[in-house]
Motif scaffolding. Sequence first.
Motif, short mmCIF file in Angstrom:
data_model
loop_
_atom_site.label_atom_id
_atom_site.label_comp_id
_atom_site.label_asym_id
_atom_site.label_seq_id
_atom_site.Cartn_x
_atom_site.Cartn_y
_atom_site.Cartn_z
N SER A 50 0.82 -1.22 0.00
CA SER A 50 0.00 0.00 0.00
C SER A 50 0.85 1.26 0.00
O SER A 50 0.35 2.35 -0.26
CB SER A 50 -0.94 0.00 1.21
N GLU A 51 2.16 1.13 0.29
CA GLU A 51 3.02 2.30 0.43
C GLU A 51 3.87 2.59 -0.80
O GLU A 51 4.51 3.64 -0.88
CB GLU A 51 3.95 2.12 1.65
N VAL A 52 3.92 1.65 -1.75
CA VAL A 52 4.93 1.78 -2.81
C VAL A 52 4.65 2.91 -3.79
O VAL A 52 5.58 3.41 -4.44
CB VAL A 52 5.10 0.44 -3.57
N LEU A 53 3.41 3.34 -3.92
CA LEU A 53 3.12 4.44 -4.84
C LEU A 53 3.83 5.72 -4.42
O LEU A 53 4.14 6.57 -5.25
CB LEU A 53 1.61 4.70 -4.90
N ASP A 54 4.14 5.84 -3.12
CA ASP A 54 4.79 7.04 -2.61
C ASP A 54 6.30 6.95 -2.69
O ASP A 54 6.98 7.98 -2.62
CB ASP A 54 4.38 7.29 -1.15
N ASN A 55 6.85 5.73 -2.81
CA ASN A 55 8.30 5.61 -2.79
C ASN A 55 8.75 4.26 -3.33
O ASN A 55 8.39 3.22 -2.80
CB ASN A 55 8.84 5.77 -1.36
N GLY A 56 9.55 4.29 -4.40
CA GLY A 56 10.05 3.06 -4.99
C GLY A 56 11.05 2.32 -4.14
O GLY A 56 11.30 1.13 -4.37
N GLY A 138 9.88 6.17 -8.48
CA GLY A 138 10.83 7.19 -8.05
C GLY A 138 11.35 6.94 -6.65
O GLY A 138 10.95 6.01 -5.95
N ILE A 139 12.26 7.82 -6.22
CA ILE A 139 12.91 7.68 -4.91
C ILE A 139 12.77 8.98 -4.14
O ILE A 139 13.00 10.05 -4.67
CB ILE A 139 14.41 7.35 -5.06
N ARG A 140 12.42 8.86 -2.90
CA ARG A 140 12.46 9.99 -1.96
C ARG A 140 12.60 9.44 -0.55
O ARG A 140 12.50 8.23 -0.36
CB ARG A 140 11.22 10.86 -2.07
N GLU A 154 19.35 4.33 5.44
CA GLU A 154 18.64 3.54 6.45
C GLU A 154 17.70 2.53 5.79
O GLU A 154 17.59 1.38 6.23
CB GLU A 154 17.85 4.46 7.38
N THR A 155 17.04 2.96 4.73
CA THR A 155 16.14 2.05 4.01
C THR A 155 16.91 0.90 3.40
O THR A 155 16.47 -0.26 3.46
CB THR A 155 15.40 2.82 2.90
N PHE A 156 18.08 1.19 2.83
CA PHE A 156 18.91 0.13 2.24
C PHE A 156 19.34 -0.88 3.29
O PHE A 156 19.24 -2.10 3.08
CB PHE A 156 20.14 0.76 1.58
#
Length: 267
Positions: A50-56, A138-140, A154-156
């Motif tokens: 549900s969250e991927v549309l906001d951040n790849g 995209g990435i943010r 941190e995500t990585f």
Amino acid sequence: MIRVELAKLLRRPRTWVTIALLSGLPVVVGIFLRASGIAPRPGEGPALLSEVLDNGLLFPAAALAVILPLFLPIAVSVIGGDTIAGEAANGTLRYLLVRPVGRTRLIVAKLVAVITFIFLAVIIVALVALAAGVVLFGIRPLSSVSATELSPLETFVRTVLAILYIGWSMLGLGSIALFASTRTDSPLAASLATLAAFVSSQVLDLIEATRSIQPYLPTHRWLAFVDFYRDPILWRDINEGIVLQAAYVVVFLGAAWATFSTKDVMS
């Protein structure tokens, strides 16, 4: 012996076709999400999707959540079930043991091949999903499940931890498959026995009446990797999952070794 088993694994088209299918499914899902702009509501569908549309950057974790409940376990069951039983079915097991190769060494080599497949599949799925996520979404800076911001680094790091956890979670099922493979000369029977154990665990984990045994089921903590994306990380379920899989690995690898070391090999 380990080098031979790894070469066999990497040369087989089945290995790469399976990994390609595992990698392709999340990409197809991502394309539909991007085209429609409609993601599942929080709490619905695969975890984190549900969250991927906001951040790849979150797409690798969502991709792993897509394949984890069904497709990855099926692949592990098939690969693991073929380890010893496949050699017996092809009539090559006896010839392997005629060479100066101990049974313990052979089963260790087969285990290393299963582990390699598991982590190879999980890593490639995550890398393909990362590339697809960057292109599609995209990435943010990422908002954690706890609504605090996580940097790309941190995500990585958390994604690497999630990959390691999911790979470790599959080792319990892989050990069951290896044990089943020592009990029969049919790779299909070994794979089906492993799938039966997997499906039974999944079903029992959904029934209210079996709550008392659910913490001991092999699939119970598979989705705990989502806790790596909380801030701070919630370690309780993750640690329980690690210990649970360690128990299954020890018990079923021990049973596999005991069975195979005394087995009368006729094939």
